[in-house]
Design an enzyme around this catalytic site. Structure first.
Site, short mmCIF file in Angstrom:
data_model
loop_
_atom_site.label_atom_id
_atom_site.label_comp_id
_atom_site.label_asym_id
_atom_site.label_seq_id
_atom_site.Cartn_x
_atom_site.Cartn_y
_atom_site.Cartn_z
NE ARG A 51 5.49 -3.59 13.39
CZ ARG A 51 4.97 -4.50 14.18
NH1 ARG A 51 4.14 -4.17 15.10
NH2 ARG A 51 5.31 -5.78 14.06
CB THR A 52 5.52 -3.07 6.51
OG1 THR A 52 6.56 -2.97 7.47
CG2 THR A 52 5.93 -2.34 5.25
CE LYS A 80 -2.94 -21.05 -9.20
NZ LYS A 80 -3.93 -20.37 -10.05
NE ARG A 101 8.05 -6.85 4.68
CZ ARG A 101 7.95 -6.52 5.97
NH1 ARG A 101 7.51 -7.42 6.84
NH2 ARG A 101 8.29 -5.33 6.38
CG HIS A 129 11.91 -2.28 5.86
ND1 HIS A 129 10.89 -1.57 5.26
CD2 HIS A 129 11.32 -3.00 6.84
CE1 HIS A 129 9.75 -1.88 5.84
NE2 HIS A 129 9.99 -2.74 6.81
C1 NCD Z 1 11.05 -5.11 10.31
C2 NCD Z 1 11.29 -5.90 9.04
O1 NCD Z 1 10.35 -6.47 8.50
O2 NCD Z 1 12.44 -5.88 8.60
N1 NCD Z 1 9.69 -5.03 10.64
C3 NCD Z 1 8.99 -3.97 10.16
O3 NCD Z 1 8.75 -3.86 8.98
N2 NCD Z 1 8.64 -3.03 11.02
C4 NCD Z 1 11.86 -5.54 11.46
C5 NCD Z 1 11.82 -6.98 11.85
O4 NCD Z 1 11.08 -7.79 11.28
O5 NCD Z 1 12.55 -7.31 12.78
#
Ligand code: NCD
Length: 323
Positions: A51-52, A80, A101, A129
């Site tokens: 999703r993100t 590397k 991320r 997040h």
């Molecule tokens: C979340 C995350 O990555 O923290 N997912 C997301 O970005 N929607 C929640 C999860 O992974 O449980």
């Protein structure tokens, strides 16, 4: 230049304006379809995501921009031995904005310090997040019509769930918010959230183990997955993973207008028999995530079309990570 490391980087007024912009984008998508022509976003994902990452990419494509990036550490020069600091210096030569991320808490912040383009934290370990929180706030505001005076239940892995930590820190700024924190003993919220965020802001909260006890009081129920990748051993995960399962039977205990949210991915914690309940809003939540990320990209890139919604003082408020 502004970065987005935590929802607290923005004032409540800035968040409101960003959500207003998201709502205008929802109603008038065509008005925004070229505002990022010629711009690029880099999505640097050192941890899995569906999703993100795709939502950031969709957001930029919807704005007329383009996308570059990688979706795993193994396909980047991190394998590397390249540092995040060096990677962002390089990416700053390629793109106008970056979403990162990383499994290590604070890695996106390190990147922001070395970056000449705005950096967005797309999830750092078990820490924060912020763009999921912007998504959650936009969803609650759109469905409930407000962000104050709500009883919010957060259920599941409150220890490792970064979406929970970010959401609590954002919501304590709205009046009349009350939390019911529902988790097994081992997965309670970290002390720093309890002490430095909840108690410090005099926000009423209860910690309970049984979901059934909390259910009838909730205006919003935010379910979360047990964060397998952050456990030290598999046995603990297996013991915890099915601790909560929200099903049609338990939904009978919920208010008629209780909003069920989940950042997704879901594993077993929401049974599929809840999906068609009109109170289940977790897929709508994904859609709001695209609108608010479009608004965030416009805000951080200082796109003029965002101005009427963001106001002139946008650059002044919030915490500035400029170095
Ligand atoms: C979340 C995350 O990555 O923290 N997912 C997301 O970005 N929607 C929640 C999860 O992974 O449980």
């Amino acid at each position: 230049m502004r970065h987005c490391m935590s929802p607290m980087d923005f004032t409540v007024e800035e968040l409101d304006r960003m959500m207003d912009l998201a709502s205008d984008i929802e109603k008038n998508p065509d008005r925004y379809s070229h505002v990022c022509d010629g711009k690029k976003i880099a999505t640097l994902f050192y941890e899995p995501s569906t999703r993100t990452r795709l939502s950031f990419e969709t957001a930029m494509l919807n704005l007329g921009g383009k996308v570059i990036g990688f979706s795993s550490a193994s396909s980047s020069s991190a394998s590397k031995g390249e540092s995040v600091a060096d990677t962002i210096r390089v990416i700053s030569c390629f793109a106008d904005i970056a979403a990162i991320r990383h499994p290590k808490e604070g890695a996106p912040y390190v990147a922001s310090v070395h970056s000449t383009i705005p950096v967005i934290n797309a999830g750092d370990g078990g820490h924060q997040h912020p763009t999921q929180t912007l998504t959650d706030l936009t969803t609650i505001r759109s469905i409930k019509g407000r962000l104050d005076g709500l009883t919010i239940g957060l259920c599941g892995d409150l220890k490792f769930g970064r979406t929970v930590h970010s959401l609590i820190s954002a919501l304590v700024r709205y009046p009349g918010i009350r939390f019911i924190l529902i988790s097994p003993e081992e997965l309670r919220i970290p002390d720093y959230v309890r002490e430095d965020v909840l108690k410090k802001n005099n926000v009423p909260f209860e910690e309970v183990i049984r979901l059934e006890d909390a259910m009838p009081q909730l205006d919003v129920l935010y379910m979360t997955r047990v964060q397998r990748e952050r456990f030290f051993n598999e046995e603990d995960y297996v013991r915890m993973k099915d601790f909560y399962i929200l099903d049609a039977e338990k939904m009978k205990l919920a208010k008629e207008d209780c909003t069920i949210l989940h950042p997704l991915p879901r594993v077993n914690e929401i049974s599929v028999d809840v999906d068609n309940d009109p109170r289940a809003c977790y897929f709508r939540q994904v859609q709001y995530g695209v609108y608010i990320r479009m608004a965030l990209i416009m805000a951080l890139l200082d796109i003029p079309e965002g101005k009427p919604f963001l106001g002139d003082d946008f650059q002044k408020g919030g915490m500035n990570h400029e170095v």
